[in-house]
Design a protein around this motif. Structure first.
Motif, PDB file in Angstrom:
ATOM      1  N   GLU A  71       0.825  -1.200  -0.043  1.00  6.72           N
ATOM      2  CA  GLU A  71       0.028   0.074   0.066  1.00  6.72           C
ATOM      3  C   GLU A  71       0.823   1.108   0.025  1.00  6.72           C
ATOM      4  N   ALA A  72       2.080   1.215   0.822  1.00  8.40           N
ATOM      5  CA  ALA A  72       2.937   2.453   0.698  1.00  8.40           C
ATOM      6  C   ALA A  72       3.378   2.595  -0.567  1.00  8.40           C
ATOM      7  N   ARG A  74       2.228   1.478  -3.404  1.00 11.95           N
ATOM      8  CA  ARG A  74       1.367   1.840  -4.321  1.00 11.95           C
ATOM      9  C   ARG A  74       0.757   3.386  -4.387  1.00 11.95           C
ATOM     10  N   ALA A  75       0.973   4.054  -3.035  1.00  7.24           N
ATOM     11  CA  ALA A  75       0.573   5.324  -2.848  1.00  7.24           C
ATOM     12  C   ALA A  75       1.756   6.051  -3.413  1.00  7.24           C
ATOM     13  N   ALA A 248      -0.603   5.311   4.510  1.00 11.28           N
ATOM     14  CA  ALA A 248      -1.677   4.407   3.715  1.00 11.28           C
ATOM     15  C   ALA A 248      -2.386   3.675   4.364  1.00 11.28           C
ATOM     16  N   ARG A 249      -3.457   3.595   4.133  1.00  9.87           N
ATOM     17  CA  ARG A 249      -4.605   2.658   4.915  1.00  9.87           C
ATOM     18  C   ARG A 249      -4.450   1.163   4.489  1.00  9.87           C
ATOM     19  N   ASP A 268      -2.906   2.354   9.772  1.00  8.86           N
ATOM     20  CA  ASP A 268      -2.131   3.181   8.705  1.00  8.86           C
ATOM     21  C   ASP A 268      -0.757   2.838   8.906  1.00  8.86           C
ATOM     22  N   GLU A 269      -0.337   2.727   7.467  1.00 10.21           N
ATOM     23  CA  GLU A 269       1.232   2.546   7.450  1.00 10.21           C
ATOM     24  C   GLU A 269       1.639   3.854   7.110  1.00 10.21           C
ATOM     25  N   ASP A 333      -2.075  14.126  -0.765  1.00 11.83           N
ATOM     26  CA  ASP A 333      -2.447  14.636  -2.167  1.00 11.83           C
ATOM     27  C   ASP A 333      -1.994  15.775  -2.575  1.00 11.83           C
TER      28      ASP A 333
END
Length: 343
Positions: A71-72, A74-75, A248-249, A268-269, A333
């Motif tokens: 997830e990290a 990917r963000a 990242a969730r 949350d990471e 964002d």
């Protein structure tokens, strides 16, 4: 951030495969291996030996850490893709990739070509053969043909590392395992091989310092910062006062809850990252660097701006579409949104 063509396809496939994997490992053994890996992950002592020693270590790591790392990554790669929307990697090499979280994330951001062309070449380099073996096993069940065809190559991650030319090089959650000299050499090897380099580390003060050191080396090598920074000048955060990181969730597995004694189904990471390109990207005008504060009729945004400074912007209800956009804006964002609403 960037919306992939196949939303959550890789995340769902990865969760399902990992769940089956953990079912075959005794819970006590998984918990013991995970506890040792957490201690290593949080430690400050670099090592010249692989962290993942055998299959039980690797399964525990994959179940406990791989979803968060995915997830990290990917963000971070999504923010990169937003900054260079016309670019797709011609190939991808992941340095110190272990079981392959970064290549799974990249496959979610840049899906296989849809015109019948051959998938981009993917290579994972790591010094732990058990991690590579499990990575192959996981990738064999991936939605992406590029992942299923990936090469998993054993290599020492140090100053002697050789990285062939490619489009994208990722260095994800590995610099903390290296000596300072090897960290510098690995970043230089990535810069020498790639059009685009993305480095991701834990969102701790130490992880941020490693990211800043990598960022400095990439800029010195002629790269331009694409994300998260809106500029390639020095970071405006005064050293020792704060650190740049994001969240990242992550859905928690049963192993997460068992090891942590936790009841929530998510966590949350926290991560820090830098993504840089040899060509000029289109970075955000500003980036939200703290969780937005929503108050009655206003939203407070802490921003890093392309003017090379930190500032706070207050967006009020009277600003109409911009206020509605601010209410939907998350930590990490770009600001204003890419489709700027009229004030």
């Amino acid at each position: 951030m960037h919306a992939p063509l196949s939303p959550q396809a890789h995340a769902e496939a990865l969760r399902a495969t990992l769940a089956e994997l953990v079912d075959g490992l005794p819970p006590r053994q998984a918990a013991q291996a995970t506890a040792r890996l957490i201690a290593n992950y949080r430690g400050a002592t670099p090592t010249d030996a692989p962290v993942l020693r055998d299959r039980s270590d690797v399964v525990a790591y994959a179940a406990y850490r791989m979803p968060a790392t995915f997830e990290a990554d990917r963000a971070a790669l999504g923010a990169l893709a937003d900054a260079v929307p016309q670019w797709t990697p011609s190939g991808h090499t992941d340095i110190g990739g272990g079981t392959g979280a970064a290549v799974w994330a990249a496959a979610d951001i840049w899906p296989d070509p849809a015109d019948g062309a051959a998938p981009r070449p993917v290579t994972v380099l790591d010094w732990a053969e058990p991690a590579l073996a499990l990575g192959r096993e996981l990738a064999a069940r991936a939605p992406s043909a590029g992942l299923r065809d990936a090469r998993w190559r054993r290599a020492r991650i140090d100053a002697a590392l050789d990285v062939p030319p490619t489009g994208l090089v990722t260095v994800s959650y590995v610099l903390g395992e290296l000596t300072p000299a090897d960290r510098a050499a690995v970043v230089d090897a990535a810069a020498g091989a790639a059009e685009v380099v993305a480095v991701v580390e834990p969102g701790t003060p130490d992880g941020y310092r490693r990211i800043i050191a990598a960022r400095d080396r990439l800029v010195a090598a002629g790269f331009h910062i694409a994300a998260p920074c809106p500029h390639s000048a020095a970071c405006p955060i005064e050293e020792g006062t704060d650190w740049c990181h994001f969240a990242a969730r992550v859905s928690r597995s049963s192993l997460h809850r068992q090891v942590k004694g936790a009841s929530l189904a998510w966590e949350d990471e926290k991560f820090s990252y830098v993504a840089a390109t040899r060509f000029r990207p289109g970075p955000a005008t500003a980036r939200v660097v703290r969780r937005p504060q929503t108050r009655k009729g206003q939203v407070l945004l802490d921003l890093c701006r392309d003017t090379e400074e930190l500032s706070r912007e207050t967006v009020t209800k009277r600003q109409g579409p911009l206020y509605r956009a601010a209410r939907d804006t998350a930590w990490g964002d770009p600001w204003p949104p890419r489709e700027d609403p009229a004030p």
